[in-house]
Design an enzyme around this catalytic site. Structure first.
Site, PDB file in Angstrom:
ATOM      1  N   LYS A 114      29.399  25.865  20.823  1.00  0.00           N
ATOM      2  CA  LYS A 114      29.892  26.367  19.544  1.00  0.00           C
ATOM      3  C   LYS A 114      28.952  25.912  18.435  1.00  0.00           C
ATOM      4  O   LYS A 114      28.733  24.730  18.244  1.00  0.00           O
ATOM      5  CB  LYS A 114      31.303  25.843  19.290  1.00  0.00           C
ATOM      6  CG  LYS A 114      32.311  26.333  20.327  1.00  0.00           C
ATOM      7  CD  LYS A 114      33.665  25.690  20.153  1.00  0.00           C
ATOM      8  CE  LYS A 114      33.631  24.222  20.422  1.00  0.00           C
ATOM      9  NZ  LYS A 114      34.974  23.626  20.542  1.00  0.00           N
TER      10      LYS A 114
ATOM     11  N   THR B  21      39.992  24.497   8.593  1.00  0.00           N
ATOM     12  CA  THR B  21      39.427  24.643   9.935  1.00  0.00           C
ATOM     13  C   THR B  21      40.011  23.617  10.912  1.00  0.00           C
ATOM     14  O   THR B  21      39.413  23.312  11.931  1.00  0.00           O
ATOM     15  CB  THR B  21      37.891  24.468   9.895  1.00  0.00           C
ATOM     16  OG1 THR B  21      37.605  23.223   9.237  1.00  0.00           O
ATOM     17  CG2 THR B  21      37.211  25.607   9.171  1.00  0.00           C
TER      18      THR B  21
ATOM     19  N   GLY C 160      41.789  22.415  13.903  1.00  0.00           N
ATOM     20  CA  GLY C 160      42.235  23.006  15.165  1.00  0.00           C
ATOM     21  C   GLY C 160      41.495  24.256  15.597  1.00  0.00           C
ATOM     22  O   GLY C 160      41.949  24.963  16.500  1.00  0.00           O
ATOM     23  N   THR C 161      40.334  24.521  15.000  1.00  0.00           N
ATOM     24  CA  THR C 161      39.587  25.734  15.385  1.00  0.00           C
ATOM     25  C   THR C 161      39.187  25.691  16.863  1.00  0.00           C
ATOM     26  O   THR C 161      39.311  26.687  17.572  1.00  0.00           O
ATOM     27  CB  THR C 161      38.311  25.897  14.529  1.00  0.00           C
ATOM     28  OG1 THR C 161      37.631  24.646  14.489  1.00  0.00           O
ATOM     29  CG2 THR C 161      38.632  26.364  13.132  1.00  0.00           C
ATOM     30  N   GLY C 162      38.698  24.524  17.298  1.00  0.00           N
ATOM     31  CA  GLY C 162      38.237  24.412  18.690  1.00  0.00           C
ATOM     32  C   GLY C 162      39.384  24.570  19.677  1.00  0.00           C
ATOM     33  O   GLY C 162      39.248  25.243  20.710  1.00  0.00           O
ATOM     34  N   CYS C 163      40.531  23.949  19.350  1.00  0.00           N
ATOM     35  CA  CYS C 163      41.711  24.046  20.233  1.00  0.00           C
ATOM     36  C   CYS C 163      42.152  25.500  20.345  1.00  0.00           C
ATOM     37  O   CYS C 163      42.428  26.008  21.444  1.00  0.00           O
ATOM     38  CB  CYS C 163      42.879  23.236  19.661  1.00  0.00           C
ATOM     39  SG  CYS C 163      42.494  21.528  19.295  1.00  0.00           S
TER      40      CYS C 163
HETATM   41  N1  LIG Z   1      33.588  28.436   8.890  1.00  0.00           N
HETATM   42  C1  LIG Z   1      33.695  29.152  10.005  1.00  0.00           C
HETATM   43  N2  LIG Z   1      33.655  30.499   9.943  1.00  0.00           N
HETATM   44  C2  LIG Z   1      33.751  31.252  11.065  1.00  0.00           C
HETATM   45  N3  LIG Z   1      33.882  30.722  12.301  1.00  0.00           N
HETATM   46  C3  LIG Z   1      33.915  29.391  12.423  1.00  0.00           C
HETATM   47  C4  LIG Z   1      33.819  28.526  11.288  1.00  0.00           C
HETATM   48  N4  LIG Z   1      33.890  27.234  11.731  1.00  0.00           N
HETATM   49  C5  LIG Z   1      34.032  27.290  13.069  1.00  0.00           C
HETATM   50  N5  LIG Z   1      34.028  28.587  13.504  1.00  0.00           N
HETATM   51  C6  LIG Z   1      34.206  29.049  14.879  1.00  0.00           C
HETATM   52  O1  LIG Z   1      35.379  28.442  15.392  1.00  0.00           O
HETATM   53  C7  LIG Z   1      35.207  28.187  16.788  1.00  0.00           C
HETATM   54  C8  LIG Z   1      35.436  26.701  17.036  1.00  0.00           C
HETATM   55  O2  LIG Z   1      34.240  26.035  16.648  1.00  0.00           O
HETATM   56  P1  LIG Z   1      34.152  24.588  15.993  1.00  0.00           P
HETATM   57  O3  LIG Z   1      32.691  24.259  15.943  1.00  0.00           O
HETATM   58  O4  LIG Z   1      34.911  24.545  14.718  1.00  0.00           O
HETATM   59  O5  LIG Z   1      34.900  23.768  17.091  1.00  0.00           O
HETATM   60  P2  LIG Z   1      35.272  22.263  17.100  1.00  0.00           P
HETATM   61  O6  LIG Z   1      34.339  21.468  16.264  1.00  0.00           O
HETATM   62  O7  LIG Z   1      35.389  21.888  18.541  1.00  0.00           O
HETATM   63  O8  LIG Z   1      36.708  22.275  16.457  1.00  0.00           O
HETATM   64  P3  LIG Z   1      37.780  21.066  16.392  1.00  0.00           P
HETATM   65  O9  LIG Z   1      37.434  20.233  15.210  1.00  0.00           O
HETATM   66  O10 LIG Z   1      39.083  21.789  16.245  1.00  0.00           O
HETATM   67  O11 LIG Z   1      37.670  20.295  17.685  1.00  0.00           O
HETATM   68  C9  LIG Z   1      33.815  28.678  17.143  1.00  0.00           C
HETATM   69  O12 LIG Z   1      33.896  30.003  17.604  1.00  0.00           O
HETATM   70  C10 LIG Z   1      33.083  28.622  15.801  1.00  0.00           C
HETATM   71  O13 LIG Z   1      31.974  29.490  15.731  1.00  0.00           O
HETATM   72  C1  LIG Z   2      45.897  16.284  19.205  1.00  0.00           C
HETATM   73  C2  LIG Z   2      44.608  16.840  18.724  1.00  0.00           C
HETATM   74  N1  LIG Z   2      43.815  17.488  19.590  1.00  0.00           N
HETATM   75  C3  LIG Z   2      42.640  18.010  19.177  1.00  0.00           C
HETATM   76  C4  LIG Z   2      42.225  17.878  17.851  1.00  0.00           C
HETATM   77  C5  LIG Z   2      40.891  18.425  17.406  1.00  0.00           C
HETATM   78  O1  LIG Z   2      41.013  19.420  16.513  1.00  0.00           O
HETATM   79  C6  LIG Z   2      43.112  17.193  16.958  1.00  0.00           C
HETATM   80  N2  LIG Z   2      42.783  17.034  15.643  1.00  0.00           N
HETATM   81  N3  LIG Z   2      44.280  16.680  17.424  1.00  0.00           N
END
Ligand SMILES: Nc1ncnc2c1ncn2[C@@H]1O[C@H](COP(=O)(O)OP(=O)(O)OP(=O)(O)O)[C@@H](O)[C@H]1O
Ligand SMILES: Cc1ncc(CO)c(N)n1
Length: 274
Positions: free
Chosen positions: A172, A206, A208-211
Site C-alpha cells: 500500500k 483515515t 482504519g483504512t488498512g483494516c
Molecule cells: N488519503 C488517501 N486517499 C486515498 N486513498 C488512501 C489515502 N490514504 C490511504 N489510502 C488507501 O487506503 C488503503 C489503506 O492504505 P494505508 O496506507 O492507509 O494502510 P495502513 O497504513 O495499513 O492503514 P492503518 O493505519 O489503518 O493500518 C490503500 O488502498 C491506500 O492506497
Molecule cells: C484494534 C486496531 N486494529 C488495527 C488498527 C490499525 O488501524 C487500530 N488502530 N486498532
C-alpha cells in the site's frame, strides 16, 4: 450465505479493528464472525490501553467457529504477541482457507499494536500460510528487512515476501509521498503484477483504512471473486469510504463504511501493468 472470519483486535472507537471488519463484511453481504486477540481502549485521538487476550482463549474462539461453520476466507489484523500469532498459525495451517494477513503494527497515533518480539513469529509462522499480505511501507520494511526509498525498491520487497511463501503481495503506497494519487502495488508469485491508482484524498479521517481495505478483500474473496477482481473492488470500497468521510470524533476520524453501497458506480480505479 458466505461466512468469513476476522482475527483481530477490538477498537472501542469503532473505526478500525474487529469493528471496521464486521461493518465491511456486513456492507458486502457476507456473514462476519470474529476472534478477538486484544481489547483496545481507543478513539479517534489515540489508543489509551491494550488488554491482550490469553492465547489459549484466542484458540478457543477459533475452535468454536470451525466446529460449526464452513469459513470461506479469514483475515488477520492486530495480533499483538508471538504467543497469539503462533496459536493462530497452529490452528489454521491445515484448514485450507484463503488467508489475508494485514500485518498491523502501529496505530495512526503512533501506538504499538504489535510487540517487537512478535515480528519474527509473523515472518516465520504466519506469513508462510498467507494467500495475500497487505503491508504498508513501514510494515513491509520491518518484515523483509529491506528499505523502500522509491517505487523501484518495491519489487525487491515483494520478492522478500514470496521467499516466505506468500502468494500475493499488496504494497500500500498510502505512505509514499505522492501528493496526487494513492497507488497500491500488487504482485503475484507467478510474476503477474499491476498497480491500482485513485486520486489521493486530502483528509485526516483515515482511521482504519488498512483494516477496512483488507476486510473488503476478504469479503470479496469469500464470495468467490477472483483474486485480482477482489483486490480492485476492495480498492474502490476504501476509496469511497475515505472520500465520503464522516465527521466523527476529534482526531483521525473513521472512514465511511456505508459509502460503497451508495456510490459504487461513481468510482474508477486506474490499473497499470507494472
Ligand atoms: N488519503 C488517501 N486517499 C486515498 N486513498 C488512501 C489515502 N490514504 C490511504 N489510502 C488507501 O487506503 C488503503 C489503506 O492504505 P494505508 O496506507 O492507509 O494502510 P495502513 O497504513 O495499513 O492503514 P492503518 O493505519 O489503518 O493500518 C490503500 O488502498 C491506500 O492506497
Ligand atoms: C484494534 C486496531 N486494529 C488495527 C488498527 C490499525 O488501524 C487500530 N488502530 N486498532
Amino acid at each position: 450465505m458466505h461466512i468469513v472470519t476476522t482475527i483481530a483486535g477490538s477498537d472501542s472507537g469503532g473505526g478500525a479493528g474487529i469493528q471496521a471488519d464486521l461493518k465491511t463484511f456486513q456492507e458486502l453481504g457476507v456473514f462476519g464472525t470474529s476472534v478477538i486477540t486484544a481489547l483496545t481502549a481507543q478513539n479517534t485521538m489515540g489508543v489509551s490501553g491494550v488488554f491482550p487476550i490469553d492465547h489459549s482463549f484466542v484458540e478457543k474462539q477459533f475452535q468454536a467457529l470451525i466446529e460449526d461453520f464452513s469459513i470461506a476466507a479469514i483475515k488477520t489484523g492486530m495480533l499483538y504477541s508471538s504467543d497469539i500469532i503462533k496459536a493462530i498459525a497452529h490452528m489454521i495451517h491445515n484448514q485450507n482457507i484463503p488467508l489475508i494477513v494485514d500485518p498491523v503494527m502501529i496505530a495512526k497515533g503512533g501506538e504499538s499494536l504489535l510487540l517487537q518480539e512478535a515480528i519474527e513469529a509473523m515472518r516465520s509462522s504466519l506469513l508462510p500460510l498467507a494467500t495475500i499480505v497487505t503491508p504498508n511501507i513501514p510494515e513491509a520494511e520491518a518484515l523483509t528487512g529491506r528499505k523502500i526509498h522509491d517505487v523501484s525498491d518495491i519489487r525487491e520487497v515483494a520478492q522478500g515476501f514470496f521467499q516466505l511463501g506468500v502468494h500475493c503481495v499488496i504494497l500500500k503506497g498510502g505512505h509514499l509521498a505522492d501528493p496526487n494519487f494513492a497507488i497500491d502495488y500488487v504482485f503475484f508469485q507467478n510474476g503477474k503484477s499491476f498497480s491500482m491508482q485513485t486520486p489521493r484524498i486530502q483528509t485526516s479521517n483515515t482511521h482504519g483504512t488498512g483494516c477496512t481495505f483488507s476486510a473488503a478483500i476478504t469479503a470479496f474473496l469469500g464470495q468467490g471473486f477472483a483474486m485480482d477482481k477482489a483486490i480492485i473492488e476492495a480498492k474502490k470500497f476504501i476509496q469511497l469510504a475515505i472520500l465520503h468521510d464522516l465527521s466523527i470524533g476529534h482526531g483521525y476520524g473513521p472512514t465511511n463504511h456505508f459509502a460503497y453501497q451508495l456510490h459504487k458506480d461513481s468510482c474508477e480505479v486506474l490499473i497499470y501493468e507494472t
